[in-house]
Design a protein around this motif. Structure first.
Motif, PDB file in Angstrom:
ATOM      1  N   GLN A 621       0.797  -1.269   0.044  1.00 38.43           N
ATOM      2  CA  GLN A 621      -0.019   0.077  -0.118  1.00 38.43           C
ATOM      3  C   GLN A 621       0.898   1.382  -0.029  1.00 38.43           C
ATOM      4  OE1 GLN A 621      -3.441   0.212   2.621  1.00 38.43           O
ATOM      5  NE2 GLN A 621      -3.333   2.000   3.019  1.00 38.43           N
ATOM      6  N   TYR A 622       0.272   2.477  -0.888  1.00 39.85           N
ATOM      7  CA  TYR A 622       1.078   3.686  -0.894  1.00 39.85           C
ATOM      8  C   TYR A 622       0.035   4.436  -0.517  1.00 39.85           C
ATOM      9  CZ  TYR A 622       4.251   0.874  -3.782  1.00 39.85           C
ATOM     10  OH  TYR A 622       4.883  -0.124  -4.340  1.00 39.85           O
ATOM     11  N   GLU A 623       0.417   5.649   0.544  1.00 38.64           N
ATOM     12  CA  GLU A 623      -0.377   6.545   0.735  1.00 38.64           C
ATOM     13  C   GLU A 623       0.350   7.964   0.731  1.00 38.64           C
ATOM     14  OE1 GLU A 623      -3.375   7.883   4.687  1.00 38.64           O
ATOM     15  OE2 GLU A 623      -2.594   5.908   4.336  1.00 38.64           O
ATOM     16  N   PHE A 624      -0.569   9.045   0.420  1.00 36.08           N
ATOM     17  CA  PHE A 624      -0.047  10.376   0.697  1.00 36.08           C
ATOM     18  C   PHE A 624      -1.110  11.271   1.156  1.00 36.08           C
ATOM     19  CE2 PHE A 624       0.053  14.718  -1.073  1.00 36.08           C
ATOM     20  CZ  PHE A 624       1.463  14.842  -0.557  1.00 36.08           C
ATOM     21  N   ASN A 625      -0.779  12.139   2.231  1.00 37.12           N
ATOM     22  CA  ASN A 625      -1.712  12.871   2.691  1.00 37.12           C
ATOM     23  C   ASN A 625      -1.052  14.277   3.147  1.00 37.12           C
ATOM     24  OD1 ASN A 625      -1.380  12.820   5.789  1.00 37.12           O
ATOM     25  ND2 ASN A 625      -1.815  10.807   5.385  1.00 37.12           N
ATOM     26  N   GLY A 626      -1.976  15.265   3.323  1.00 37.44           N
ATOM     27  CA  GLY A 626      -1.485  16.684   3.643  1.00 37.44           C
ATOM     28  C   GLY A 626      -2.622  17.222   4.705  1.00 37.44           C
ATOM     29  N   PHE A 627      -2.089  18.260   5.519  1.00 36.37           N
ATOM     30  CA  PHE A 627      -2.735  18.862   6.341  1.00 36.37           C
ATOM     31  C   PHE A 627      -2.361  20.319   6.191  1.00 36.37           C
ATOM     32  CE2 PHE A 627      -3.465  21.168  10.247  1.00 36.37           C
ATOM     33  CZ  PHE A 627      -4.838  20.852  10.446  1.00 36.37           C
ATOM     34  N   ILE A 628      -3.157  21.459   6.153  1.00 35.00           N
ATOM     35  CA  ILE A 628      -3.102  22.651   6.083  1.00 35.00           C
ATOM     36  C   ILE A 628      -4.138  23.385   7.298  1.00 35.00           C
ATOM     37  CG2 ILE A 628      -4.410  23.139   4.199  1.00 35.00           C
ATOM     38  CD1 ILE A 628      -2.398  25.491   3.583  1.00 35.00           C
ATOM     39  N   ASN A 629      -3.491  24.386   7.986  1.00 35.67           N
ATOM     40  CA  ASN A 629      -4.268  25.188   8.958  1.00 35.67           C
ATOM     41  C   ASN A 629      -4.285  26.587   8.292  1.00 35.67           C
ATOM     42  OD1 ASN A 629      -3.961  26.607  12.051  1.00 35.67           O
ATOM     43  ND2 ASN A 629      -5.750  26.088  10.914  1.00 35.67           N
ATOM     44  N   TYR A 630      -5.089  27.136   7.681  1.00 38.93           N
ATOM     45  CA  TYR A 630      -5.164  28.432   6.985  1.00 38.93           C
ATOM     46  C   TYR A 630      -5.107  29.537   8.038  1.00 38.93           C
ATOM     47  CZ  TYR A 630      -6.887  25.748   3.138  1.00 38.93           C
ATOM     48  OH  TYR A 630      -7.082  24.878   2.103  1.00 38.93           O
ATOM     49  N   LYS A 631      -4.557  30.625   7.432  1.00 41.33           N
ATOM     50  CA  LYS A 631      -4.352  31.854   8.436  1.00 41.33           C
ATOM     51  C   LYS A 631      -5.493  32.338   9.056  1.00 41.33           C
ATOM     52  CE  LYS A 631      -1.286  34.922   9.309  1.00 41.33           C
ATOM     53  NZ  LYS A 631       0.096  34.596   9.795  1.00 41.33           N
ATOM     54  N   ASN A 632      -6.969  32.034   8.486  1.00 40.25           N
ATOM     55  CA  ASN A 632      -8.041  32.237   9.364  1.00 40.25           C
ATOM     56  C   ASN A 632      -8.425  31.274  10.258  1.00 40.25           C
ATOM     57  OD1 ASN A 632      -8.929  30.417   7.418  1.00 40.25           O
ATOM     58  ND2 ASN A 632     -10.499  31.715   6.702  1.00 40.25           N
ATOM     59  N   ASN A 633      -7.601  30.036  10.333  1.00 41.53           N
ATOM     60  CA  ASN A 633      -7.779  29.098  11.276  1.00 41.53           C
ATOM     61  C   ASN A 633      -8.973  28.112  10.599  1.00 41.53           C
ATOM     62  OD1 ASN A 633      -6.334  28.088  13.486  1.00 41.53           O
ATOM     63  ND2 ASN A 633      -7.437  29.835  14.600  1.00 41.53           N
ATOM     64  N   TRP A 634      -9.440  28.298   9.443  1.00 37.07           N
ATOM     65  CA  TRP A 634      -9.885  26.840   8.815  1.00 37.07           C
ATOM     66  C   TRP A 634      -8.926  26.128   8.305  1.00 37.07           C
ATOM     67  CZ3 TRP A 634     -15.356  27.227   5.955  1.00 37.07           C
ATOM     68  CH2 TRP A 634     -15.992  28.526   6.679  1.00 37.07           C
ATOM     69  N   TRP A 635      -9.340  24.834   8.002  1.00 39.87           N
ATOM     70  CA  TRP A 635      -8.183  23.855   7.793  1.00 39.87           C
ATOM     71  C   TRP A 635      -8.845  22.766   6.621  1.00 39.87           C
ATOM     72  CZ3 TRP A 635      -9.868  19.031   8.936  1.00 39.87           C
ATOM     73  CH2 TRP A 635     -11.062  18.935   9.796  1.00 39.87           C
ATOM     74  N   THR A 636      -7.763  22.210   6.127  1.00 42.21           N
ATOM     75  CA  THR A 636      -8.200  20.983   5.118  1.00 42.21           C
ATOM     76  C   THR A 636      -7.051  19.855   5.324  1.00 42.21           C
ATOM     77  OG1 THR A 636      -8.964  22.738   3.605  1.00 42.21           O
ATOM     78  CG2 THR A 636      -8.473  20.553   2.798  1.00 42.21           C
ATOM     79  N   GLU A 637      -7.742  18.809   5.133  1.00 42.95           N
ATOM     80  CA  GLU A 637      -7.007  17.541   5.179  1.00 42.95           C
ATOM     81  C   GLU A 637      -7.213  16.758   4.021  1.00 42.95           C
ATOM     82  OE1 GLU A 637      -5.535  13.982   8.201  1.00 42.95           O
ATOM     83  OE2 GLU A 637      -7.360  15.057   8.673  1.00 42.95           O
ATOM     84  N   LEU A 638      -6.401  16.305   3.210  1.00 40.94           N
ATOM     85  CA  LEU A 638      -6.594  15.490   1.909  1.00 40.94           C
ATOM     86  C   LEU A 638      -5.684  14.270   2.004  1.00 40.94           C
ATOM     87  CD1 LEU A 638      -7.847  15.389  -0.964  1.00 40.94           C
ATOM     88  CD2 LEU A 638      -5.920  17.025  -1.571  1.00 40.94           C
TER      89      LEU A 638
END
Length: 897
Positions: A621-638
């Motif tokens: 299995q291969y996996e890639f993921n990333g997380f970002i916490n934006y300047k306005n404190n919203w966030w995304t995980e992909l």
């Protein structure tokens, strides 16, 4: 495939070879406290106006840690510390230019909401563990035991201490008084403790600390400053006794003719908990006839793969100091000690005849337990746990009043011993663990003394059956573990090994060999086979991993773990599957410096492959993921991943090795600023296999709302759909040949956890938790396994045509060879599982450490109609049904002697 491997080598090689150390040496700060001597101790009211505070000096100059590390914080903080022979006193001044914007949200203890400040004390100075005390601007306390150098924070630790806070024109102030009896330290003339103070300005999500800890530091506790000046304080031997009393009323739908279900039951119970400081470092915890009535219900779950489900421990006696007993190995999900085994559901079975009513216990009674645990100043971490559970009996009565009994759980003794020793200036430790489970199984049948001549092969009137021959008589586990850090803890290597040995009757050991965890009966396995004459099994497991844990932007590790076929831990541990070897490597890149776009971010890549002990190459299995916490404190995980090879030894439950089609998966979660009164999270997971072999869709919505400081609510609905063309159904026989049957399933699951919290004050709270859960599965397109390891799905299974299979009276009949005679049958596998659980708890801590609970628990569990829509099942099986209710009052009083 070879190109993908080449890519991974090229990608990972620079990580391991040229990652540079960017961490600069940070000067350790020192604060020197002063004794009170003959001065009057300050009054803990949150107002720093007592003259005794003048003895100590203020210190401040906090540095920002998040979001922009090593910059001046928006608001400064200062504190001072005093002590006497029994207490440590702390005063805080948290400056704020806009006092009206200070968030003073109320919550339960350990809620950690709003503006807050925390003192963290590494009293052992082992640079791995610490005691944390938090006070919020609203006066709510939080306390945690910190372990694993800051990677683990245990909220279950609940010491007695005192705190108060006050908002004024300059910001807010707080005073704290911590009994030295609640801390553990040595008997040196002058104590030197690791020490840190951190502050959170909630509205800005800004964290600052007294001791700078760089964002790329390899740990947390190991980077603390130091507290000096604690001279001639005497270690305090803790002695606390906490009796409790419980009254409980259970109501439920009355069942006509059932003597065990007359509509209600009443219970009066009591017990005792005690905490005795054998030394200042080591504590003996005792519990006699413990009660766990106020513990929140486990979330509902259903697993079609047949494997056991892991539930977290919620009982106070076991969760406190649980880090000392923790011994995770292999992939980190298995554990040599899983405390939920103590007090588990009874495991014995019995045959229920037509017209009989049964009263069987749902849990095993824990008669008592003792736990000796702690850590010494010279680096010894010790934990010993002993517990005895009662023999449990199911009562059975027929329509004529004839009674019999069945022993469903034997008297059982559990023992766990854990030890670790720090070396090399706390950079290295070596440890070990030993567990044992011993059951008093007795004879296969035991005649009731009042009816010694009763024939147990007839009506069994007045008899007691002991059907425990499938349980193992004893189980023993031993293990060794170590970790070594070097280069200022930036690099590490760690490993452990486990050996297990179980003993029992031939029936019990044969049952163990056939369990889903082991499956020695697999028809295509040459390295294992069922031996019906064996009375013991011995296995091993372990892991070896090394990598980089700090310094610079990169984190990475690689390693291997294994679990041999005979490894068995499930008497007092948790083991999902044996017979596996796994290789893994992963790397993470941290974006440590905020920009105009984000506050923090990271990316992660992982690869692993698995084998069994016969040498079969089962998965990669291969996996890639990333997380970002934006300047306005919203966030995304992909994240996304690829599984080009999926074989499993367990899917056909003892049948041959099975292949799933290649799978790809992707997940996306994003959410709003969680500081806001209203915030949300939306998420989706999607996995699909080639030839539509199977797919999985999960939809998540989390809504949190706090309309005012004292009240908060959350609603977290989830919907899952898991269609599969080859869901396992059953195994049968076709002309002397095993026939493995699978089918297309459309499984849908709907659940929603609901939480309401109302805080009258920091010590008086009302909490509600509820979760409706519905899971439905409909089976169609039945087929049988043809070539289980074929790459093409059409070769893997063969569909029955309409002339081969028919359905009547909740049963499928199959004429596979079309000769007009039914070759085999199997039951309709369609299902609809419906459950609702809820708890309403009023908790009042009327004095520190002493509490009163008022509890109302409600529950419904039933079978819905598979053909119904999910919401119709919700209405018919939950809303329209009379639930089981439990009303409970529990009172405790904590004597500190």
């Amino acid at each position: 495939m070879k190109y993908l491997h080449h890519f991974l080598v090229l990608f990972l090689f620079p990580i391991f070879s040229i990652a540079q150390d960017s961490t600069k040496v940070v000067t350790k700060r020192i604060y020197t406290t002063k004794p009170l001597n003959n001065n009057e101790a300050p009054n803990i009211d949150g107002i720093i106006d007592d003259s005794s505070w003048d003895i100590a000096e203020w210190t401040g100059d906090f540095i920002e840690s998040q979001p922009d590390e090593n910059t001046p914080p928006d608001q400064q903080t200062k504190f001072k510390i005093l002590y006497d022979q029994k207490y440590l006193y702390v005063a805080y001044r948290c400056y704020d230019k806009e006092p009206s914007k200070i968030e003073k949200r109320l919550s339960r203890r350990d809620g950690f909401a709003g503006d807050r400040i925390t003192i963290i004390l590494d009293t052992y100075h082992d640079k791995r563990t610490a005691f944390s005390f938090t006070i919020t601007a609203a006066g709510v306390k939080g306390d945690e035991f910190v372990s694993q150098n800051g990677d683990n924070w245990d909220e279950s630790w609940n010491p007695i201490w005192y705190a108060a806070s006050k908002i004024d024109a300059e910001g807010w102030t707080a005073e704290v008084k911590i009994p030295l009896s609640q801390l553990k330290f040595g008997n040196d003339k002058e104590q030197i403790w690791g020490f840190q103070v951190t502050r959170l300005i909630f509205r800005k999500d800004e964290r600052s600390g007294w001791q700078r800890i760089p964002a790329d530091a390899p740990g947390f506790v190991s980077e603390f400053g130091e507290l000096h000046g604690l001279i001639d304080i005497e270690p305090q031997k803790q002695l606390e006794i906490q009796p409790f009393a419980v009254t409980q009323l259970d109501t439920y739908p009355e069942e006509e003719g059932n003597p065990f279900r007359d509509g209600q039951d009443f219970k009066l119970n009591g017990g005792l908990d005690a905490k005795i400081g054998v030394t200042n470092d080591l504590t003996l915890d005792l519990t006699v006839n413990p009660d766990f009535g106020q513990v929140e219900a486990d979330p509902a779950a259903i697993a079609l793969d047949g494997f056991q489900i892991f539930f977290r421990e919620q009982r106070p006696f076991f969760v406190e100091n649980k880090n000392i007993f923790d011994y995770r190995f292999a992939n980190g999900f298995d554990n040599v000690f899983y405390s939920r085994r103590i007090g588990r559901n009874p495991q014995g079975s019995f045959t229920e005849l037509d017209g009989e009513f049964v009263d069987s216990p749902t849990n095993t009674t824990m008669l008592g337990a003792a736990k000796f645990s702690g850590k010494t100043k010279n680096g010894w971490s010790i934990g010993v746990l002993e517990s005895v559970t009662e023999r449990e009996i199911a009562k059975i009565e027929d329509e004529n009043g004839n009674r019999r009994e069945a022993v469903v759980e034997p008297l059982t003794n559990y023992f766990v011993g854990r030890i670790q020793k720090d070396f090399n200036e706390r950079n290295t430790y070596i440890g070990g663990i030993f567990t044992s489970t011993n059951r008093s199984l007795g004879d296969p049948f035991e005649i009731d003394e009042e009816n010694p001549n009763t024939d147990q092969t007839s009506e069994l009137v007045g008899t007691r059956e002991n059907n425990l021959n499938i349980l193992r008589k004893s189980a023993y586990t031993g293990g060794l573990d170590f970790r070594h850090n070097w280069k200022n803890r930036k690099y590490f290597i760690e490993g452990n090994i486990v050996t297990s040995h179980v003993e029992g009757s031939k029936e019990a050991i044969e049952e163990t060999q056939n369990e889903l965890t082991h499956l020695f009966q697999r028809v295509d396995a040459d390295h294992v086979s069922v031996d019906p004459n064996r009375t013991s099994l011995t296995g091993t497991g372990g892991k070896l991993v090394g990598g980089r844990s700090g310094g610079g932007n990169w984190r990475y590790n690689a390693g291997v773990f294994w679990r041999s076929p005979e490894l068995e831990l499930n008497d007092v541990g948790f083991l999902r599957q044996a017979d596996e070897i796994r290789q893994f490597v992963n790397a993470r890149y941290l974006f440590l410096k905020p920009t105009k776009l984000y506050r923090r971010a990271n990316i992660f890549v992982e690869q692993f492959s698995t084998y069994d002990f016969e040498g079969n190459y089962n998965r990669i299995q291969y996996e890639f993921n990333g997380f970002i916490n934006y300047k306005n404190n919203w966030w995304t995980e992909l994240g996304f991943g690829h599984k080009p090879r999926i074989f499993t030894n367990t899917f056909l439950r003892g049948g041959p090795r099975w292949r799933f089609s290649d799978e790809n998966f992707v997940f996306l979660f994003f959410g709003s600023d969680q500081r806001k009164k209203f915030n949300f999270t939306i998420g989706h997971v999607n996995a699909s296999a080639q030839q539509n072999n199977f797919s999985f869709q999960r939809y998540v919505l989390r809504l949190n709302y706090q309309p005012f400081d004292a009240f908060s609510m959350s609603v977290n609905p989830e919907f899952e759909r898991n269609p599969n063309k080859t869901q396992y159904v059953t195994e049968t026989d076709f002309n002397g040949t095993p026939r493995y049957i699978t089918a297309r399933i459309d499984q849908q699951t709907l659940s929603a956890s609901i939480r309401l919290n109302y805080n009258i004050n920091p010590n008086l709270t009302i909490q509600y938790y509820g979760q409706p859960f519905i899971s439905r599965g409909r089976y169609t397109d039945f087929n049988y396994v043809n070539n289980p390891i074929a790459k093409d799905l059409a070769e893997r299974v063969t569909l029955y045509d309409q002339n081969q299979i028919s359905f009547a009276n909740e049963e499928y009949s199959v004429d596979e060879n079309r000769d007009g005679t039914v070759d085999y049958t199997f039951d309709d596998p369609d299902f609809a599982f419906v459950q609702f659980r809820s708890n309403l708890v009023l908790r009042w801590e009327y004095i520190p450490g002493s509490e009163i609970f008022l509890v109302w628990s409600q529950g419904i569990t039933g079978d819905g109609v598979p053909s119904d829509h999910l919401f119709r099942s919700l209405n018919n099986q939950i809303l329209d049904q009379q639930p089981d209710n439990t009303f409970l009052i529990k009172a405790t009083y904590r004597f500190v002697l």
